[in-house]
Design an enzyme around this catalytic site. Structure first.
Site, PDB file in Angstrom:
ATOM      1  CD  GLU A   1      -4.369  -7.867   2.168  1.00 17.18           C
ATOM      2  OE1 GLU A   1      -5.205  -7.154   2.750  1.00 17.18           O
ATOM      3  OE2 GLU A   1      -3.152  -7.631   2.177  1.00 17.18           O
TER       4      GLU A   1
ATOM      5  CG  ASN B   1      -0.516  -7.025  -1.101  1.00 18.82           C
ATOM      6  OD1 ASN B   1      -1.100  -7.715  -1.955  1.00 18.82           O
ATOM      7  ND2 ASN B   1      -0.995  -6.835   0.119  1.00 18.82           N
TER       8      ASN B   1
ATOM      9  CG  ASP C   1     -12.344  -9.404   3.094  1.00 20.51           C
ATOM     10  OD1 ASP C   1     -12.358  -8.462   2.279  1.00 20.51           O
ATOM     11  OD2 ASP C   1     -11.823  -9.309   4.227  1.00 20.51           O
TER      12      ASP C   1
ATOM     13  CG  HIS D   1      -9.664  -6.102   1.720  1.00 19.78           C
ATOM     14  ND1 HIS D   1      -9.877  -7.183   2.555  1.00 19.78           N
ATOM     15  CD2 HIS D   1      -8.348  -5.823   1.796  1.00 19.78           C
ATOM     16  CE1 HIS D   1      -8.725  -7.531   3.108  1.00 19.78           C
ATOM     17  NE2 HIS D   1      -7.779  -6.740   2.667  1.00 19.78           N
TER      18      HIS D   1
ATOM     19  CD  GLU E   1      -2.818  -1.168   2.440  1.00 14.28           C
ATOM     20  OE1 GLU E   1      -2.662  -0.290   3.307  1.00 14.28           O
ATOM     21  OE2 GLU E   1      -3.700  -2.031   2.503  1.00 14.28           O
TER      22      GLU E   1
HETATM   23  C1  XIL Z   1      -5.399  -6.121   8.840  1.00 14.75           C
HETATM   24  C2  XIL Z   1      -5.607  -7.323   9.770  1.00 14.75           C
HETATM   25  O1  XIL Z   1      -6.579  -8.147   9.211  1.00 14.75           O
HETATM   26  C3  XIL Z   1      -6.016  -6.878  11.135  1.00 14.75           C
HETATM   27  O2  XIL Z   1      -6.037  -7.987  12.020  1.00 14.75           O
HETATM   28  C4  XIL Z   1      -5.067  -5.801  11.660  1.00 14.75           C
HETATM   29  O3  XIL Z   1      -5.543  -5.313  12.871  1.00 14.75           O
HETATM   30  C5  XIL Z   1      -4.912  -4.679  10.662  1.00 14.75           C
HETATM   31  O4  XIL Z   1      -4.500  -5.196   9.418  1.00 14.75           O
HETATM   32  N1  XIL Z   1      -4.599  -4.532   4.059  1.00 14.75           N
HETATM   33  C6  XIL Z   1      -3.525  -5.295   4.444  1.00 14.75           C
HETATM   34  C7  XIL Z   1      -3.632  -6.148   5.661  1.00 14.75           C
HETATM   35  O5  XIL Z   1      -2.523  -5.367   3.713  1.00 14.75           O
HETATM   36  O6  XIL Z   1      -2.395  -6.311   6.318  1.00 14.75           O
HETATM   37  C8  XIL Z   1      -4.675  -5.621   6.614  1.00 14.75           C
HETATM   38  O7  XIL Z   1      -4.821  -6.590   7.651  1.00 14.75           O
HETATM   39  C9  XIL Z   1      -5.979  -5.378   5.908  1.00 14.75           C
HETATM   40  C10 XIL Z   1      -5.797  -4.350   4.813  1.00 14.75           C
END
Ligand code: XIL
Length: 371
Positions: free
Chosen positions: A281, A216, A283, A252, A168
């Protein structure tokens, strides 16, 4: 008891034996046909059968919960620590490294024949307080970051096959985000835009030449200013020989719409550069009522989105892994992230029961590529 008395009797016996052998063989062949044509029963079997990686982000403190551990080992052929390789865990104290929880994930994966993906070496979130509040100079930050990347990657060399080196770094407009590593005060490359990202990748390659190195990002899955900036950055890296092997698309999804064509095109332009793509990631957050329940209609729409994500990835041989951010709604970051307004984002419900999204994913992963 019957004795053999005539040639005729002999003929009958051999016919009977032949028949028995035939039946036996036919039975064997039938069993083999059933075995080879049986539809995969788990995501892992399905992914194995078509050469994909299917993965979930995991929390090692939950390995002691039998349903968690059994489901994880049964359904996935890869894992990624959700949090325990981040700075706030590994670098809780300045000057030392704590690999205990990361090592638990690696041990679990090893015991169950799974690959491990590492997340993440450079990010502007989830820092320990001592770092967030530090007043280190660019030269000191540069040394600290190089030492971090080098020590962590060497510790896991040969065990973690791919890393999110930088996570990010870009904002919605495609600009490099303000951060401790970039310009606040940065590692000495504040005027150089993606220069600090490049430096991190160079350190990473030197630390573990075998590991695959990923950039990423979230929100750059479809075609927009952020994904254009990712594309421009990695194209520039490839052209100048900056070591990079892939792009992670977080995925996400929090609205119940999904532009499959845009994601397909984005994956196509990235893989055309010779890069791999991992969905990292995934969801699909749903609105929930006061008891945390999602509506049935939404569960179907969610399944359809999962279907289209898996299709978009599997259409392209360069998209090699699909990872969900957790696997049971019992443990998903979405509930706290959305302050309780969303949930139900994953494949299994809170009792580890498959949701429509799971069934769809099983079907899609089982289908031959490039249909
Ligand atoms: C999130 C985790 O799921 C949580 O448990 C933590 O508190 C914060 O981070 N993008 C990412 C991940 O690259 O590392 C993040 O994960 C969600 C968003």
């Amino acid at each position: 008891m019957k004795f053999l008395a005539s040639p005729n009797d002999c003929g009958e016996l051999s016919a009977a034996m032949n028949c028995q052998i035939c039946l036996h063989l036919a039975g064997r062949i039938l069993t083999l046909i059933v075995l080879f044509s049986a539809a995969p029963q788990t995501l892992r079997e399905a992914a194995n059968s078509t050469g994909m990686l299917v993965s979930a982000a995991v929390r090692p403190d939950l390995f002691s919960e039998p349903a968690y551990a059994e489901t994880l080992a049964r359904e996935f052929n890869m894992v990624e620590p959700e949090d325990v390789l981040k700075w706030w865990v590994v670098r809780r104290q300045p000057g030392s490294f704590d690999f205990r929880q990361g090592d638990e994930v690696v041990a679990f994966a090893h015991a169950h024949g799974m690959k491990v993906r590492g997340h993440c070496l450079v990010w502007d979130h989830d820092h320990p307080q001592w770092l967030a509040q530090s007043h280190l100079t660019p030269a000191q930050l540069s040394d600290l970051l190089q030492e971090h990347i080098t020590t962590v990657m060497k510790h896991y060399a040969g065990q973690v096959f791919a890393w999110d080196v930088v996570n990010e770094a870009l904002d919605e407009k495609g600009q490099v985000k303000d951060s401790i590593w970039y310009n606040r005060p940065g590692i000495g490359l504040a005027e150089k835009e993606t220069g600090y990202v490049e430096q991190a990748f160079r350190w990473a390659r030197a630390a573990d030449p075998q590991a695959l190195l990923f950039y990423n990002e979230g929100g750059g899955e479809v075609l927009n200013r952020k994904s254009d900036a990712i594309y421009a950055m990695v194209k520039d890296f490839k052209h100048r020989g900056v070591p990079i092997d892939g792009v992670g698309l977080q995925m996400h999804i929090s609205q119940l719409d999904f532009d499959e064509a845009a994601v397909t095109n984005n994956i196509a332009r990235l893989t055309a550069l010779g890069l791999q793509v991992h969905i990292t990631e995934l969801d699909v957050a749903l609105p929930t009522n006061s008891t945390g329940q999602a509506q049935n209609d939404d569960l179907q729409k969610q399944a359809d989105i999962y279907r289209r994500v898996v299709r978009a990835c599997r259409q392209n041989p360069g998209c090699t892994a699909i990872q969900t951010w957790g696997f049971t709604d019992k443990y998903s970051w979405i509930v706290s992230h959305s302050h309780g307004t969303q949930g139900g984002a994953l494949l299994l419900d809170r009792a580890y029961k498959p949701k429509p999204a799971y069934n769809v994913m099983l079907q899609e992963l089982s289908a031959p590529r490039n249909r």
